[in-house]
Design an enzyme around this catalytic site. Structure first.
Site, PDB file in Angstrom:
ATOM      1  N   GLY A  10       0.823  -1.212   0.000  1.00  0.00           N
ATOM      2  CA  GLY A  10       0.000   0.000   0.000  1.00  0.00           C
ATOM      3  C   GLY A  10       0.851   1.253   0.000  1.00  0.00           C
ATOM      4  N   PHE A  11       0.185   2.375   0.099  1.00  0.00           N
ATOM      5  CA  PHE A  11       0.851   3.680   0.067  1.00  0.00           C
ATOM      6  C   PHE A  11       1.851   3.810   1.234  1.00  0.00           C
ATOM      7  CE2 PHE A  11      -0.191   8.039   1.958  1.00  0.00           C
ATOM      8  CZ  PHE A  11       0.942   8.655   1.441  1.00  0.00           C
ATOM      9  N   ASP A  31       0.520  -8.867   1.508  1.00  0.00           N
ATOM     10  CA  ASP A  31      -0.555  -8.008   0.992  1.00  0.00           C
ATOM     11  C   ASP A  31      -1.408  -8.813   0.019  1.00  0.00           C
ATOM     12  OD1 ASP A  31      -1.948  -5.778  -0.462  1.00  0.00           O
ATOM     13  OD2 ASP A  31      -0.554  -4.540   0.696  1.00  0.00           O
ATOM     14  N   THR A  35      -6.308  -3.032  -2.330  1.00  0.00           N
ATOM     15  CA  THR A  35      -6.191  -1.607  -2.684  1.00  0.00           C
ATOM     16  C   THR A  35      -4.738  -1.215  -2.950  1.00  0.00           C
ATOM     17  OG1 THR A  35      -6.099  -1.022  -0.325  1.00  0.00           O
ATOM     18  CG2 THR A  35      -8.244  -0.843  -1.411  1.00  0.00           C
ATOM     19  N   ASP A  56      -4.009 -13.010   1.958  1.00  0.00           N
ATOM     20  CA  ASP A  56      -5.089 -12.276   2.632  1.00  0.00           C
ATOM     21  C   ASP A  56      -4.984 -12.580   4.119  1.00  0.00           C
ATOM     22  OD1 ASP A  56      -7.509 -11.485   3.760  1.00  0.00           O
ATOM     23  OD2 ASP A  56      -8.640 -11.927   1.934  1.00  0.00           O
ATOM     24  N   SER A  73      -5.418  -2.649   5.446  1.00  0.00           N
ATOM     25  CA  SER A  73      -6.836  -2.249   5.455  1.00  0.00           C
ATOM     26  C   SER A  73      -7.048  -1.232   4.345  1.00  0.00           C
ATOM     27  CB  SER A  73      -7.212  -1.562   6.777  1.00  0.00           C
ATOM     28  OG  SER A  73      -8.488  -0.944   6.669  1.00  0.00           O
ATOM     29  N   ALA A 112      -2.047  -0.187  13.063  1.00  0.00           N
ATOM     30  CA  ALA A 112      -2.282   1.129  12.449  1.00  0.00           C
ATOM     31  C   ALA A 112      -3.777   1.429  12.528  1.00  0.00           C
ATOM     32  CB  ALA A 112      -1.817   1.119  10.992  1.00  0.00           C
ATOM     33  N   TYR A 143     -15.351   1.084   8.433  1.00  0.00           N
ATOM     34  CA  TYR A 143     -13.957   1.455   8.726  1.00  0.00           C
ATOM     35  C   TYR A 143     -13.806   1.862  10.195  1.00  0.00           C
ATOM     36  CZ  TYR A 143      -9.425   3.806   7.843  1.00  0.00           C
ATOM     37  OH  TYR A 143      -8.105   4.209   7.845  1.00  0.00           O
ATOM     38  N   ARG A 184      -9.144   9.932  -2.522  1.00  0.00           N
ATOM     39  CA  ARG A 184      -8.837  10.832  -1.405  1.00  0.00           C
ATOM     40  C   ARG A 184      -8.595  12.242  -1.929  1.00  0.00           C
ATOM     41  NH1 ARG A 184      -5.262   6.946   2.615  1.00  0.00           N
ATOM     42  NH2 ARG A 184      -4.877   5.648   0.812  1.00  0.00           N
TER      43      ARG A 184
END
Ligand code: NAD
Ligand code: UDP
Length: 317
Positions: A10-11, A31, A35, A56, A73, A112, A143, A184
């Site tokens: 992820g980012f 991962d 996303t 997963d 997430s 996180a 969420y 976002r």
């Protein structure tokens, strides 16, 4: 030290993997790419101390690791609405599997979490002692509530089994490698500004966010896991530089030199009106505070998005 980064493609996770490798750690990124993007790890895949496992985490896994960063997430409102059940499961069942792994391996654990646990806050800025104002059945609850559950479960492992686990509540973070299509505010506004398309503000644009550049966030996350004596601590990480969404739109137009118009669309349901972290605890326990200011961070982010323009998808709705 061998460390697991769940959500490593992820980012934030990909920047974290990079930073840990730089410090000499052996890094295993896990991962399922729901996303995240393998492209985020392109420069790491051949590194001798790096392993990527597509998995997963709602399914059990066993790995020999000394520490676990649990960042897996969906994180953008568009992403977690699209994958609402998966979001519930990764923060509940996924967290359970990683906590069990940490317990089996006597590994240190970091969850996180998010500023979303404060919901639409009635206290400003938000300290860790605030219990929040969350709509438990609203469209953001997959969420907010699953992160709250993940926090609660993490604390039970601390209390019941003496696990050395820590929780960070991450406030809005931006920077290179954010998915340009994830909806976002920063990727949407930057991509639209670069393409000369309208910047669409939801509501009147007076709602606020406080944006933290990703290198500052990674430094904070690492300190929260690496420092001794923080078992059971819950720590806000974010940049207290609070801006309205309209101010952000105008700043991005200025920095991109774009003449895109700003247009308005209906407010999103349950969209928090004000959000700003109280980071006194992070300053005290971690000696941490952000160092990259918004203009500087946006300039680096705009340069990244400009480089993706040819093959990027349209901004998320
Ligand atoms: P991201 O979507 O880029 O990264 C999350 C990663 O988790 C993705 O690569 C995704 O594929 C992976 N993932 C999701 N479900 C999984 C599963 N079941 N098994 C394995 N991998 C799974 O989001 P991000 O912005 O990098 O956020 C990282 C973490 O930080 C998330 O836990 C998020 O809730 C939290 N956070 C982020 C922000 C922010 O502003 N970026 C703010 C608050 C909290
Ligand atoms: N927002 C907006 N236009 C966009 C995307 C977001 O006005 O194209 C607003 C959104 O309504 C919210 C803020 O920007 O008030 C931050 O939204 P984002 O989706 O980045 O994250 P959030 O903080 O809501 O989780």
């Amino acid at each position: 030290m061998r460390v697991l980064v769940a959500g490593g493609a992820g980012f934030i996770g990909s920047h974290l993997c990079e930073s840990l490798l730089h410090s000499g750690w052996e890094v295993v990124a896990v991962d399922n790419l729901i996303t995240g993007r393998l492209a985020n790890l392109a420069s790491l895949l051949d590194h001798p101390r790096f392993t990527f496992i597509q998995h997963d985490i709602t399914e059990p896994l066993d790995l020999d690791v000394d520490a676990i960063f649990h960042l897996a997430s969906p994180a953008s409102p568009v992403g977690y609405r699209r994958h609402s059940i998966e979001t519930h499961l990764v923060n509940s069942l996924g967290t359970f599997h990683l906590l069990q792994l940490a317990r089996r391996r006597s590994a240190r654990f970091l969850f996180a979490s998010t500023s979303e646990v404060y919901g639409d806050p009635q206290i400003h800025p938000q300290p860790e002692t605030y219990h929040g104002n969350v709509n438990p059945v609203g469209p953001r609850s997959c969420y907010d509530e699953s992160k709250r559950f993940g926090e609660s479960l993490t604390m039970e492992f601390v209390r019941t089994f003496g696990l050395d686990a820590r929780i960070v509540r991450i406030f809005n973070t931006y920077g290179p490698r954010t998915d340009p299509g994830d909806g976002r505010v920063v990727p949407n506004f930057v991509m639209r500004a670069l393409r000369g398309e309208p910047l669409v503000v939801y509501g009147d644009g007076k709602q606020t966010r406080s944006l933290c550049y990703v290198s500052d966030m990674v430094r904070g996350i690492r300190l929260a896991l690496e420092l001794e004596g923080l078992a059971g601590e819950v720590i806000n990480l974010g940049n207290p530089d609070e801006r309205t969404v309209l101010e952000l739109a105008q700043l991005i137009l200025e920095l991109t030199g774009s003449s895109s118009p700003v247009t308005f669309a209906p407010q999103r349901p349950d969209d928090p009106v004000r959000r700003c972290p109280d980071i006194a605890k992070a300053r005290r326990l971690l000696g941490w505070e952000p160092s990259v200011n918004l203009r500087e961070g946006l300039r680096m982010t705009i340069a990244y998005f400009a480089g993706t323009l040819d093959h990027a998808p349209a901004p998320g709705a």
